[in-house]
Structures are given as structure tokens and as C-alpha cells.
Enzyme design. Structure first.
Site, PDB file in Angstrom:
ATOM      1  N   ASN A 482       0.857  -1.187   0.000  1.00 43.32           N
ATOM      2  CA  ASN A 482       0.000   0.000   0.000  1.00 43.32           C
ATOM      3  C   ASN A 482       0.895   1.239   0.000  1.00 43.32           C
ATOM      4  O   ASN A 482       1.358   1.686   1.046  1.00 43.32           O
ATOM      5  CB  ASN A 482      -0.926  -0.014   1.221  1.00 43.32           C
ATOM      6  CG  ASN A 482      -1.963   1.086   1.178  1.00 43.32           C
ATOM      7  OD1 ASN A 482      -1.759   2.116   0.562  1.00 43.32           O
ATOM      8  ND2 ASN A 482      -3.079   0.873   1.850  1.00 43.32           N
ATOM      9  N   ASP A 483       1.128   1.794  -1.182  1.00 41.61           N
ATOM     10  CA  ASP A 483       2.028   2.933  -1.307  1.00 41.61           C
ATOM     11  C   ASP A 483       1.553   4.152  -0.532  1.00 41.61           C
ATOM     12  O   ASP A 483       2.315   5.102  -0.345  1.00 41.61           O
ATOM     13  CB  ASP A 483       2.182   3.318  -2.783  1.00 41.61           C
ATOM     14  CG  ASP A 483       3.057   2.349  -3.551  1.00 41.61           C
ATOM     15  OD1 ASP A 483       3.901   1.694  -2.926  1.00 41.61           O
ATOM     16  OD2 ASP A 483       2.884   2.241  -4.773  1.00 41.61           O
ATOM     17  N   CYS A 484       0.304   4.146  -0.104  1.00 41.47           N
ATOM     18  CA  CYS A 484      -0.266   5.328   0.550  1.00 41.47           C
ATOM     19  C   CYS A 484      -0.287   5.212   2.068  1.00 41.47           C
ATOM     20  O   CYS A 484      -0.814   6.090   2.747  1.00 41.47           O
ATOM     21  CB  CYS A 484      -1.675   5.597   0.012  1.00 41.47           C
ATOM     22  SG  CYS A 484      -1.682   5.990  -1.745  1.00 41.47           S
ATOM     23  N   GLN A 499       5.356   9.281  -1.005  1.00 36.70           N
ATOM     24  CA  GLN A 499       6.091   8.037  -1.189  1.00 36.70           C
ATOM     25  C   GLN A 499       7.604   8.197  -1.044  1.00 36.70           C
ATOM     26  O   GLN A 499       8.292   7.260  -0.670  1.00 36.70           O
ATOM     27  CB  GLN A 499       5.793   7.426  -2.569  1.00 36.70           C
ATOM     28  CG  GLN A 499       4.516   6.620  -2.603  1.00 36.70           C
ATOM     29  CD  GLN A 499       3.284   7.513  -2.623  1.00 36.70           C
ATOM     30  OE1 GLN A 499       3.163   8.388  -3.465  1.00 36.70           O
ATOM     31  NE2 GLN A 499       2.370   7.299  -1.699  1.00 36.70           N
TER      32      GLN A 499
END
Length: 811
Positions: A482-484, A499
Site C-alpha cells: 500500500n504505497d499510501c 512516497q
């Protein structure tokens, strides 16, 4: 409502209303040269890299949407229209767009003229071919003025849109016979050019966009077309384009065909020129000659069809459910090829400018593609591994043109290394090729630092071991899958990237998703070590996997579900203790697939909690309750409106993790329910709500907290395609490659009576009939291979070229 229909026999989706809720696109090309094309002929073309080798220009987020493409215009006695409706948007008596396997056919008819355009990229070819068929369906002779159209991009798609003070002075073209050549920057640092040809004499041309259309006109009202008079303009700077003008006369009932070729040429830097400032056109002429007749073009189309018939024959199912069969047999496999080729780099949502091939993304894309062309999967694995660092971490992305890591984004996404174990073990199981483990692979593309690929896998495993936090759980780094979820960012500056910004030292924030991944792929690493006889590494790795399992049980369980993470301050995320975001899908999926706490009932409780808290009509949302305020210690995830993207949206990529976990506990009805809710073919009737293509998975569907639940976004380039193909074929239908052969272990809805799977595996073809006489979900009672019963559920790999009859009875 529907905007078209599936044609399963032709392997096409046929669109009959040009006003789709969003442009519905297709991908042309399967290796180095690609085009994206919408149902109204919008889109763009590039060689390998959509940023650095863009042939044609495209403007994202345009008004109107999807403006600019490879268009054709017909001026029929002053009446102007386009076969794909756009850009002229004149009413058509007939419209149809058929998106097929690597080709698109657009047909329009107006006032007794039918125009059919077939767009495709032939195999092993750096060119897009456009076959145009014009037919007079009236009783009167037609004298048509026919115009082609493409707008050149000045190669670097980012610079093309930004550096106008320079670019307006650099455009250069040549015109010879019926070919328009684009040679901007050729005399300086480039050894490549593009061309657009037609296999007929032309009566005029244009290469200056604004002269052709008129400075204040849009593409729907170009002066040259509406006046029926080409300008024969030659671009010197400004915006170069390519437009052919052809006069076509058709008697009643007569039809004529034209072949246009949009191509890319690279020449040796010592052989660039024919004469001073005149480019070497010989390679282009040779390429054009391959497609100078309709017969040659049709032969290439037939080769392309045979290619896809062969690819799709590797795995097919006959289930009696048309929607399931078309997903498994056609569209899901097709999308897996597209995502393998593109990673996340180029779609109508990904501009092809900001990112390249993802380390994590491409590793996952492989698992749905490896059965189609194992040799290409092998090459990609080595490319991915070559961007790894010596400590086992990796660049998060790399550029497809150079295959080198993306320095701008860098690394620090701590889930990345483990995905290499997944892609490699899946490749070996499919191919039987253990030799890949001995290949010498560099670190950061430095050949002087090369080690065996097995050593790369080992360093992937031990990167996690060497980066544990206070609870013995994996440190999250910049983010995990989950890049967020940016637990070390702490950003108050809207110009910072969540990021890539780490405003806090990242030695405390831990991820339960990575913990589950480590256990799951750690087990795969151990299994691989044992298969190749490396008992020492297997035993040592087992200690670390066992320790992680205990860490999850001790500090990663919240009573009814797995925690999601620990934040920078050591506080729980995804816990009953939280006000918002009490439960997340990722850790339920990965810890469930890893079987952590299975004996204690933890996986069963986790899945029940997913059903209770995260499930909705359109799929499983990412977390609940949705965030309603900005949590600076969580990062970007809390910036989205409730129900969208990572803030309680239905992130389709992780839904199949739940599907797989449900099969592991034998819940076939629930597993298929989670699969069906996001499978595009099952959503065709709500296309007006869903918006995106009913033949391709999208990344995100608006969740139950959203303004418009069920609305899809970000279609095509998502790991959803590969994961869903694996979930349905290997875990629900239950035919899964293993080192020794094909393992068969279905988990299906109880009311299914049976189905048949045809599976090619290491040169043999297996016809697998699954019977379910006792209406169970899971459990293999018996297997016969060519009439002979076998022990266990693994069909030993059979002789290459053999046809094997397998009967599986559940009970």
C-alpha cells in the site's frame, strides 16, 4: 446499461454505442512496439518506453476527454465524418468498434459510404498497420476526399508537453512519395525516426498541424478537410503532424482498400544519412514493403490470430457459466499479457511519463503470465533482479528502455524484495527450469558485482530478517504494498511526495502485510531450497519463518483479525483501539494466505471479520471505518475522500488475496462470491455505473462510503489481472503447477456439479475432468490419470507431446 456485447467465438468485445461512459480502449502490440487505441480511435503509439520513445502525441485530462489519436476523415461532397465517430462526431448510420486480441476494428457508415479501419501491430514488427476498407453502399457514384491524421510527439513525452520555447523550433519532417517522415532531433543525438505511409499515390499532404487544421480549430473541424484542400505544408518547428490526402472514386457497390503504416526505425549512427540532411530511408522502405498489399496485411492478421489461439490454449475451462469461461479463457489472460508488457506505465490513467516498470508490480504480473510465454517471463525476472541492491533491497521502478533503476524514485519500499521469490518460484514450477538459479545476475546493473540468481533470492529473504522492528515484525520503510500508508513521512508540505519523503527515521513502523508476505514466500524459499537439496539454507530460513509466525501471533493479532501495522510511535493500526481504520484487508489477505494461526482458528476468524466489516455489493473495501480526517502519522491514505482509492475504496488488487485465503479454509461459496463481484464480465449490465471497460479489470472501484459506490477507475494496468487469474485457475478451479507436476485441489461452490479444464504444462496437454457428486466445496477423493489411480493430488509431469486424461472426483 450495456454499450455493446461479447463475441466469444471471435474473442472480441463489440461496442455499438460510441458514447461509452469513459473511453474503452485496447492495446496493440505484444513485445517492443505498442499502441493504445480507444473505441473512437483515440490514443497513442510508442516504442518500448512511453516516456522516451513516444511516436504520437496525446493530451491527458483533455476537454473533451480522449482528444487526439490516429484519425481518418471523409469528405463526401462537403459532408464530413469519421469512421470512429470522433473527432468529427457527425451522426453515423452505423457504428461498431470490435476490440480483439491485439487488434481493433472500427466501422462507420454514413450516406451510403461504409468505412472500416483495422488497427494492429504485426508480430515482431516496429509498426502499426491500419487497413482501411471503403465501400459504396449507395446506388450513386461516390467521389470521396479522404484524409489520414496523426500528430507527432517529439519523442520525450514529458519534455514534449513542457519545453515549448525549445520544441516549437525543433520539428522537422521529410516527405517522399506517399511517406511522411518525422526526423525531429535526428541530426543531433538520435539515431531513430518515425514514418507514416500509405500504399497508394497521394494527391496532397500536410505536416504542419496548425496550417492543416487552422490555428483556432479543434480536431473536429480542420480547415483542410472541410475545404477538401490539403495545404502541402512542411513543418519547420511548431507542431509536426502527418496527414495524407487521397481522392477515391467508388462506383455503386465498389470497395477499395488502403494500407497505412505508422512505423519506427533505428539506424546505425554511422549510416544515418542518404545525403546531406536527407535521412537514410532504406530501412523504412523495407518495412513498408512488408505491408504494401492487402494480401500481405491479411496474412499478418492471420498470424496474429494464430498466435493468440496458441497462447489462450494453454489454459481453458468449460464450466457452463459463459461469464466465467470468457474471463478465464479470453479476457483475463489477455489482460495478463498487457500488464506484463506495460507494468503500470502506460494506460489512459497512467501517462507513461511518471513511472516505468515496477519491481513489485512486474514480479506480480509474471504470475498470471508465466504459463503463456515462460521464456519471456525468465528474461523479465533477470531484468528485475538486476535492479536489486547488494543488501537485498531494490529500486522500486526501472525504465523499460534502459532496464536501469529509476533514481528519481529510488528504493525503500520494504515489501519489494519478497516478490522476487514469488515470481521466480512460480516460473520454475511452470517451466521446470532450475537453471535460472545459476544465472549470474548483477546488483544495480553492475556486472562486477554479479552473483547467482539464487543468491539474489537469499538476499531478498534476509533483507526482511535484517530489517525488523521493536515487535520482531518487518519495518515498513517508505511503504509496503500500500504505497499510501506512509508511516515515516509526516508531511505538512503539499509539494512533497508522500512516497519519497521520509521526515522521520524509519526504525519503528512495522507492517503486518510484509510479515504475512515473509511467512508465505519464506515458506516458498524453504521449499525451493529443499527441492534443490540445499537443506542447510532451508533449515536456517525455517527458524526465521517460525519466529515471524510467533511474532504475528503475539503482537499482530487483535482478537478477531490481524493488525495492519504499528506506526512510528509504536501504536496499533487496524485495531479495535483505533477510532477509524479499525480493520484492513491487506494483512487479512496475506496472513490468511500464509496460514498464520490456522490451527488456532485465526484465519477463520479473520475471514469472518472481512465479511462482516469490509464486504459490500461491489467487492471488499480496503479498510473500515473510512478516514474522515488527515492523520499525519498515516500519510496519503487519509487524504482521499471516504470510499475512494486507499481510503476504503475497493482496491481490486487485494480482493483475490481474500479469495485465496477463503479457499485455504475450504469456503468455496465465499471464495467464488469474492471473485465474481469484481470480475468485469459480471459487471457488464451496470456499465453506465462502473464506467470502465467490461472486459478488463480496474484498479479501484468506489466503496460503500463513496458518493457513487460501484464506479470504477484506473482500468487495465493493475495487479488485479494476474492475482485474479491465479485465484480462479489455481485455487478455485484448483489446477496449480508444482515442481513435480500439476497439483489439483479445487475449492468451489457446493452446488457446482463439475467442470473441465484443459491445461498445457511442460509440453504435455492435460484434459482434467472434475466431478462433484457429493456437492462439497473442497477435498479430493480420487484422481485417475489415463484410467490409473494415483496417490495424492499431484499429477506427475508427463512426457512432452502426450495427451493426458485426468478424472478428479471430489468428496
Amino acid at each position: 446499461m450495456k454499450f455493446g456485447h461479447f463475441d466469444d467465438n471471435a474473442r472480441e468485445y463489440v461496442i455499438t454505442n460510441p458514447k461509452t461512459p469513459y473511453p474503452w480502449i485496447n492495446y496493440l502490440g505484444n513485445e517492443d512496439f505498442f499502441s493504445l487505441i480507444s473505441n473512437t480511435a483515440g490514443g497513442y503509439t510508442f516504442y518500448k518506453d512511453a516516456k522516451f520513445r513516444r511516436l504520437t502525441r496525446y493530451r491527458y485530462n483533455n476537454v473533451p476527454v480522449d482528444n487526439g489519436g490516429k484519425y481518418f476523415y471523409i469528405n463526401d461532397g462537403g459532408d464530413v465524418w469519421s469512421p470512429g465517430w470522433k473527432p468529427v462526431k457527425a451522426d453515423l448510420d452505423k457504428y461498431e468498434c470490435a476490440h480483439g486480441m491485439s487488434y481493433t476494428r472500427v466501422t462507420g457508415e454514413r450516406n451510403g459510404v461504409e468505412a472500416e479501419v483495422t488497427y494492429f501491430i504485426p508480430l515482431k514488427t516496429w509498426a502499426e498497420v491500419q487497413k482501411v476498407k471503403l465501400k459504396n453502399t449507395s446506388s450513386e457514384t461516390k467521389k470521396l476526399k479522404f484524409f489520414s491524421w496523426a500528430e507527432w510527439c517529439l519523442w520525450n513525452a514529458e519534455d514534449d508537453m513542457q519545453n515549448l520555447q525549445r520544441n516549437f523550433s525543433t520539428g522537422e519532417v521529410e516527405v517522399e512519395d506517399s511517406v511522411i517522415y518525422h526526423k525531429t532531433e535526428f541530426k543531433e543525438r538520435r539515431n531513430h525516426y518515425a514514418f507514416y505511409s500509405v500504399n497508394a499515390p497521394i494527391q496532397g499532404f500536410d505536416t504542419d498541424r496548425d496550417v492543416w487544421k487552422g490555428l483556432y480549430n479543434d480536431f473536429d473541424r480542420p480547415d483542410a478537410v472541410f475545404e477538401g484542400k490539403p495545404r502541402n505544408s512542411e513543418a519547420h518547428g511548431w507542431s509536426p503532424c502527418a496527414s495524407h490526402y487521397i481522392e477515391v472514386e467508388l462506383a455503386p457497390g465498389e470497395e477499395k482498400e488502403l494500407v497505412f503504416v505508422l512505423g519506427y526505425i533505428e539506424v546505425d549512427k554511422d549510416n544515418k544519412w542518404e545525403s546531406k540532411n536527407i535521412i537514410n530511408k532504406n530501412p523504412a522502405k523495407e518495412l513498408i514493403a512488408r505491408f504494401d498489399t492487402v494480401e500481405k496485411v491479411d496474412a499478418e492478421l492471420a498470424k496474429l490470430a494464430d498466435y493468440w489461439t496458441d497462447l489462450l490454449s494453454t489454459y481453458s475451462v468449460d464450466s457452463g457459466d459463459d461469464k466465467l469461461d470468457r474471463m478465464v479463457n479470453i479476457w483475463n489472460q489477455y489482460q495478463c499479457m498487457v500488464t506484463f508488457n506495460m507494468s503500470r506505465s502506460a494506460s489512459f490513467f497512467e501517462t507513461g511519463i511518471g513511472r516505468g516498470m515496477g519491481f513489485r508490480d512486474s514480479s506480480q504480473d509474471l504470475i498470471g503470465f508465466v504459463h503463456q510465454v515462460p521464456a519471456r517471463a525468465r528474461e523479465r525476472i533477470i531484468d528485475i533482479a538486476s535492479t536489486q541492491f547488494e543488501d537485498g533491497s531494490a529500486y522500486h521502478q526501472y525504465q523499460p528502455l534502459t532496464k536501469r533503476g529509476n533514481h528519481t524514485l529510488g528504493g525503500g519500499f520494504n515489501d519489494d524484495p519478497l516478490w522476487l521469490i514469488l515470481s521466480t518460484t512460480d516460473y520454475i514450477k511452470e517451466s521446470g527450469d532450475f537453471g535460472i538459479l545459476d544465472v549470474q545476475v548483477p546488483y544495480d546493473n553492475d556486472e562486477s558485482k554479479a552473483t547467482s540468481h539464487f543468491e539474489h533470492l537469499k538476499r531478498s529473504f534476509y533483507f526482511t530478517v535484517n530489517n525488523l522492528g521493536p515487535h520482531g515484525l518487518p519495518l515498513i520503510g517508505r511503504a509496503d504494498w500500500n504505497d499510501c500508508l506512509n508511516l515515516n513521512c509526516f508531511s505538512e508540505d503539499p509539494n512533497e511526495s508522500f512516497q519519497t519523503t521520509g521526515n522521520k527515521k524509519g526504525f519503528t513502523a512495522e507492517s503486518l502485510m510484509i510479515a504475512g508476505s515473509f511467512v508465505l514466500y519464506g515458506k516458498e524459499f524453504i521449499k525451493l531450497c529443499k527441492v534443490i537439496g540445499n537443506e542447510e539454507d532451508a533449515a536456517e530460513a525455517q527458524k526465521h519463518v517460525d519466529a515471524m509466525i510467533e511474532a504475528v501471533k503475539k503482537d499482530g493479532w487483535d482478537g478477531e483479525w490481524y493488525l495492519r501495522a504499528y506506526d512510528y510511535y509504536g501504536k496499533k493500526i487496524g485495531s479495535k483501539e483505533n477510532e477509524e481504520g479499525k480493520i484492513f484487508i491487506e494483512s487479512q489477505g496475506f496472513c490468511g494466505m500464509a496460514g498464520i494461526g490456522l490451527e488456532e482458528g485465526m484465519v477463520h476468524k479473520s475471514m469472518a471479520s472481512v465479511k462482516e466489516h469490509l464486504d459490500c455489493e461491489y467487492g471488499i473495501v480496503l479498510q473500515q471505518p473510512a478516514f474522515t480526517k488527515y492523520y499525519i502519522e498515516y500519510g496519503e491514505i487519509s487524504t482521499y475522500p471516504a470510499g475512494y482509492k486507499e481510503n476504503a475504496g475497493i482496491f481490486c488488487h487485494n480482493n483475490p488475496w481474500i479469495t485465496i485465503a477463503e479457499t485455504l479454509i475450504g469456503n468455496g461459496d465465499r471464495a467464488f462470491d469474492t471473485y465474481r463481484k469484481i470480475a468485469p464480465a459480471y459487471l457488464e449490465d451496470i456499465s453506465d455505473l462502473h464506467k470502465v471497460e467490461p472486459y478488463a479489470y480496474c484498479q479501484m472501484v468506489a466503496g460503500k462510503d463513496a458518493f457513487k459506490p460501484g464506479e470504477g477507475k484506473n482500468s487495465w494496468l493493475t495487479g488485479t489481472a494476474s492475482w485474479n487469474f491465479v485465484a480462479i485457475t489455481q485455487y478455485i478451479l484448483g489446477v496449480k503447477p508444482d515442481y513435480q507436476g500439476l497439483a489439483v485441489d479445487p475449492c468451489i461452490p457446493k452446488d457446482w456439479k463439475g467442470y473441465t479444464v484443459s491445461r498445457k504444462f511442460r509440453g504435455a496437454t492435460y484434459e482434467i475432468v472434475v466431478k462433484n457428486p457429493n456437492n462439497v466445496s473442497k477435498g479430493v477423493a480420487s484422481i485417475t490419470v489415463d484410467g490409473v489411480a494415483i496417490e495424492g493430488n499431484v499429477i506427475p509431469a508427463q512426457t512432452e507431446g502426450s495427451n493426458v486424461k485426468v478424472v478428479v472426483t471430489l468428496g
